[in-house]
Design an enzyme around this catalytic site. Structure first.
Site, mmCIF file in Angstrom:
data_model
loop_
_atom_site.group_PDB
_atom_site.id
_atom_site.type_symbol
_atom_site.label_atom_id
_atom_site.label_comp_id
_atom_site.label_asym_id
_atom_site.label_seq_id
_atom_site.Cartn_x
_atom_site.Cartn_y
_atom_site.Cartn_z
ATOM 1 N N ASP A 23 0.882 -1.170 0.000
ATOM 2 C CA ASP A 23 0.000 0.000 0.000
ATOM 3 C C ASP A 23 0.914 1.213 0.000
ATOM 4 O O ASP A 23 1.572 1.512 0.995
ATOM 5 C CB ASP A 23 -0.895 -0.030 1.257
ATOM 6 C CG ASP A 23 -1.716 1.253 1.419
ATOM 7 O OD1 ASP A 23 -1.657 2.135 0.544
ATOM 8 O OD2 ASP A 23 -2.419 1.368 2.448
ATOM 9 N N LYS A 87 2.750 11.238 -3.443
ATOM 10 C CA LYS A 87 1.717 10.536 -4.211
ATOM 11 C C LYS A 87 0.765 11.518 -4.904
ATOM 12 O O LYS A 87 0.245 11.239 -5.982
ATOM 13 C CB LYS A 87 0.937 9.640 -3.257
ATOM 14 C CG LYS A 87 -0.120 8.765 -3.901
ATOM 15 C CD LYS A 87 -0.712 7.821 -2.874
ATOM 16 C CE LYS A 87 -1.831 6.981 -3.429
ATOM 17 N NZ LYS A 87 -2.334 6.036 -2.402
ATOM 18 N N GLU A 187 -7.227 0.482 -4.605
ATOM 19 C CA GLU A 187 -7.254 0.385 -3.143
ATOM 20 C C GLU A 187 -8.578 -0.170 -2.614
ATOM 21 O O GLU A 187 -8.574 -1.074 -1.774
ATOM 22 C CB GLU A 187 -6.931 1.757 -2.525
ATOM 23 C CG GLU A 187 -5.449 2.100 -2.668
ATOM 24 C CD GLU A 187 -5.139 3.580 -2.492
ATOM 25 O OE1 GLU A 187 -6.010 4.318 -2.001
ATOM 26 O OE2 GLU A 187 -4.018 3.981 -2.846
ATOM 27 N N ASP A 211 -12.835 5.382 2.658
ATOM 28 C CA ASP A 211 -11.405 5.435 2.987
ATOM 29 C C ASP A 211 -11.017 6.851 3.425
ATOM 30 O O ASP A 211 -10.885 7.756 2.602
ATOM 31 C CB ASP A 211 -10.596 4.996 1.756
ATOM 32 C CG ASP A 211 -9.092 4.971 2.018
ATOM 33 O OD1 ASP A 211 -8.636 5.505 3.056
ATOM 34 O OD2 ASP A 211 -8.365 4.410 1.172
HETATM 35 P P1 ADP Z 1 -3.068 7.263 3.966
HETATM 36 O O1 ADP Z 1 -3.944 6.235 3.380
HETATM 37 O O2 ADP Z 1 -3.461 8.657 3.574
HETATM 38 O O3 ADP Z 1 -1.633 7.002 3.743
HETATM 39 P P2 ADP Z 1 -3.613 6.191 6.667
HETATM 40 O O4 ADP Z 1 -4.690 5.283 6.298
HETATM 41 O O5 ADP Z 1 -2.360 5.584 7.151
HETATM 42 O O6 ADP Z 1 -3.292 7.275 5.553
HETATM 43 O O7 ADP Z 1 -4.207 7.171 7.799
HETATM 44 C C1 ADP Z 1 -3.405 8.080 8.468
HETATM 45 C C2 ADP Z 1 -4.282 8.914 9.355
HETATM 46 O O8 ADP Z 1 -4.924 8.075 10.323
HETATM 47 C C3 ADP Z 1 -3.503 9.956 10.125
HETATM 48 O O9 ADP Z 1 -4.170 11.182 10.059
HETATM 49 C C4 ADP Z 1 -3.541 9.404 11.539
HETATM 50 O O10 ADP Z 1 -3.470 10.426 12.502
HETATM 51 C C5 ADP Z 1 -4.881 8.722 11.571
HETATM 52 N N1 ADP Z 1 -4.992 7.739 12.663
HETATM 53 C C6 ADP Z 1 -4.194 6.696 12.905
HETATM 54 N N2 ADP Z 1 -4.582 6.059 14.027
HETATM 55 C C7 ADP Z 1 -5.686 6.707 14.494
HETATM 56 C C8 ADP Z 1 -6.562 6.540 15.617
HETATM 57 N N3 ADP Z 1 -6.368 5.572 16.518
HETATM 58 N N4 ADP Z 1 -7.570 7.398 15.777
HETATM 59 C C9 ADP Z 1 -7.766 8.393 14.889
HETATM 60 N N5 ADP Z 1 -7.000 8.621 13.830
HETATM 61 C C10 ADP Z 1 -5.949 7.788 13.626
HETATM 62 MG MG MG Z 2 -4.587 4.717 2.307
#
Ligand code: ADP
Ligand code: MG
Length: 618
Positions: A23, A87, A187, A211
């Protein structure tokens, strides 16, 4: 962990390589595999650390490149040399991102606004492909370290709305990182696969994939049938995500403590500390009622109720996107069978609650939302590696292969889903007396008329010796080898003349295009059957006209004037119907012409026989 295989050619033992799922996220990236023993998807991580690698690249002095958590620390202290959200730049020109140029704290080159963007770091220039490749290299190295085996093959995910240029850029980034990208997967499709949705070919489902990541929001409505995923609609906001939740908390605290925008702009350390604490608070509130901490003199506190209040507007915006996506898909919420939650920000209870309320059903949140996409990519990788015996995707032809026959019909030699390698041959003959050449046009697809399929190649078999129509035997053979290369050969059996060509059937075809071609064939099945029947009736009619005209030509003296006029009239009528009639009309006229000519044909036959008999001496 890796499987051991035996190389049959050399007799040596060799490790069978694992294909990983990746991912490549805007905020975080990670690698997953299917665990060889448990057969379950597993996000790779070192002991006691997170599986997530922040998608951040820092360029330090002496060209030292750091990626991930280490690089993230430089976001505030060294913003000009710290690249995040690469990205967002994939496959984009400066014109594409002009509106959001402020978002990037590093230098995005704007002098050639039409061509693909580059990022300037010091005196060096990097393309988004190169930047992404740094992240992929880091993921590859991590996976190799954890698995203790080389990793060179991967499935990488991209947002459903990525266009060809963006998908190609992702492939190129993989290549640059030393990865053979076997497939690019959407995705939302990957997330569904992680939940086992779509693995059963008999299953028909409509799925909403919600998402909410760090900086982006995507809603995708998917339809699965026959093991094929179709994207019905996508919607979202490319500048809405968990980071906005963090900012909402920071603003709340600034208000409470009278911290001004000016202070935040000038006191970078305070700004960073507040942002980090805000993210910690947000995560904490996902399973606690209140967060309490402090920075220097500032007492920082926030409750779930307060957090919900400052973020409700943001979540509402995502719900509006869901509504728009449903409208585009032409569906009502009660037609959605499953709702899949993806992205770290869906851990926020308010998000779950509002999404669940909108769709009027429980949502899937059993799997780690920030690992679920990589896990699904691993499921796809496992299918490609042939471990999942129910799904031999690499070893079958996804689309049927055939040649054009009379009337533009598709004559399938290798039906779709045939196991490869395979070889099939079929005999054809000429239509005209003395015909010396034959055009072989090779097509791919499921439709009955070649014009609706994809043309792969065309060649001429020449040098067929002069023979009456129908006498030459031209054998057309299709051979697909293990690499998926198709060799088409045409050979006239009597004379031995032959020609052949090689094509790569999947070349330039994306998975989505293959899926679309399959779906089209299903949608058009009814009309295709009707068209085929009409084309066949017309072909039969033309042949009958030819033989009848031939017969009249040769036997004119034995026929009455009336017989000839009647027959010519029937032929004329049939010719008109070939052009404008439907299948039943053409068939009816064929029958009428047959009925008309049969009596005199039989009469002439009888005469010929009796003449032959008379001539014989008993
Ligand atoms: P992306 O797909 O954009 O790369 P992610 O799916 O990894 O991102 O999501 C990252 C986001 O999720 C960040 O803003 C992070 O702060 C938030 N996040 C991660 N864990 C938690 C949680 N326990 N509660 C709320 N938000 C969270
Ligand atoms: Mg993502």
């Amino acid at each position: 962990m890796a499987k051991i295989g035996i190389n049959i050619a050399t007799g040596s033992l060799q490790q069978e390589e694992m294909i990983v799922g990746i991912d490549l996220g805007t905020t975080n990236s990670l690698v997953a595999i299917i665990h060889p023993e448990s057969r379950k998807p597993l996000a790779l991580k070192e002991h006691n650390s997170s599986s997530l690698v922040p998608s951040v690249v820092h360029f330090g002095e002496h060209n030292v490149v750091t990626v991930g958590e280490e690089a993230r620390k430089f976001l505030i202290t060294d913003p000009a040399n710290t690249i995040f959200s690469a990205k967002r730049l994939m496959g984009k020109s400066y014109n594409d991102i002009r509106q959001n140029a402020d978002f990037f704290t590093y230098k995005v080159i704007d002098d050639n606004t039409e061509s693909l963007v580059k990022v300037q770091v010091g005196d060096r220039f990097y393309s988004p492909i190169e930047l992404s490749s740094f992240i992929l290299k880091e993921l590859k190295a991590r996976a190799e370290h954890i698995l203790k085996t080389p990793v060179t093959k991967a499935v990488i995910t991209v947002p459903a709305y990525f266009n060809d240029a963006q998908r190609q850029a992702t492939r190129d980034a993989g290549k640059l990182a030393g990865l053979d990208v076997l497939r690019i997967v959407n995705e939302p499709t990957a997330a569904s696969l992680a939940y086992g949705l779509g693995l059963d070919p008999a299953q028909e489902k409509t799925i909403a994939v919600y998402d909410l990541g760090g900086g982006t929001f995507d809603i995708s409505i998917l339809k699965i049938s026959n093991g094929i995923f179709e994207v019905l609609s996508t919607n979202g906001d490319t500048y809405l995500g968990g980071d906005d939740f963090d900012r909402a908390i920071v603003r709340q605290w600034m208000k409470e403590h009278g911290i001004t925008d000016e202070t935040i702009r000038t006191n970078k350390e305070l700004a960073q500390a507040l942002r980090l604490k805000a993210e910690a608070a947000k995560k904490h509130l996902s399973n606690h009622e209140v967060f309490i901490d402090s920075i220097d003199k500032f007492h920082l506190q926030i409750t779930v109720a307060e957090f919900n209040k400052v973020t409700a507007e943001l979540v509402n915006r995502t719900i509006e996107c869901c509504r728009a996506a449903m409208k585009d898909a032409g569906l009502e919420v009660n037609q959605i069978d499953e709702v899949v939650m993806v992205g770290g920000s869906t851990r926020v209870p308010l998000v779950k609650k509002m999404v669940s309320a909108f769709f009027g059903r429980e949502v899937h949140d059993e799997l780690n939302p920030d690992e679920v996409v990589a896990m699904g990519a691993a499921v796809q990788a496992d299918i490609l590696s042939g471990n999942n015996k129910d799904f031999l995707l690499l070893d079958i032809t996804p689309l049927s292969l055939g040649i054009e026959t009379m009337g533009g019909l598709m004559d399938v030699l290798i039906p779709r889903n045939s196991k490869i390698p395979t070889r099939v041959g079929r005999q054809y003959t000429t239509q005209k007396d003395g015909q010396s050449g034959m055009r072989i046009a090779v097509y791919q697809g499921e439709r009955d008329l070649v014009k609706d399929n994809r043309k792969l190649a065309e060649f001429n078999l020449t040098g067929i010796p002069a023979m009456p129509a129908g006498l030459p035997k031209v054998e057309v053979s299709f051979l697909i080898n293990a690499d998926g290369i198709l060799v088409v050969k045409a050979k006239e059996i009597r004379s031995g003349v032959e020609t052949s060509i090689e094509v790569k059937p999947q070349y330039g075809l994306t998975d989505e295009e293959v899926e679309k071609m399959l779906l089209d064939s299903i949608t058009h099945a009814k009309e295709d059957i009707a068209t085929r029947a009409l084309v066949e009736a017309r072909t039969e009619a033309r042949q009958l006209i030819d033989t009848t005209l031939n017969f009249i030509e040769k036997n004119r003296e034995f026929l009455t004037e009336q017989e000839i006029t009647e027959t010519m009239g029937a032929i004329e009528g049939l010719e008109k119907l070939i052009l404008s009639g439907n299948k039943d009309q053409v068939q009816g006229a064929v029958e009428a012409l047959n009925n008309l000519s049969r009596p005199y044909a039989e009469r002439l036959m009888d005469q010929a026989i009796s003449m032959a008999m008379k001539g014989k001496k008993i």
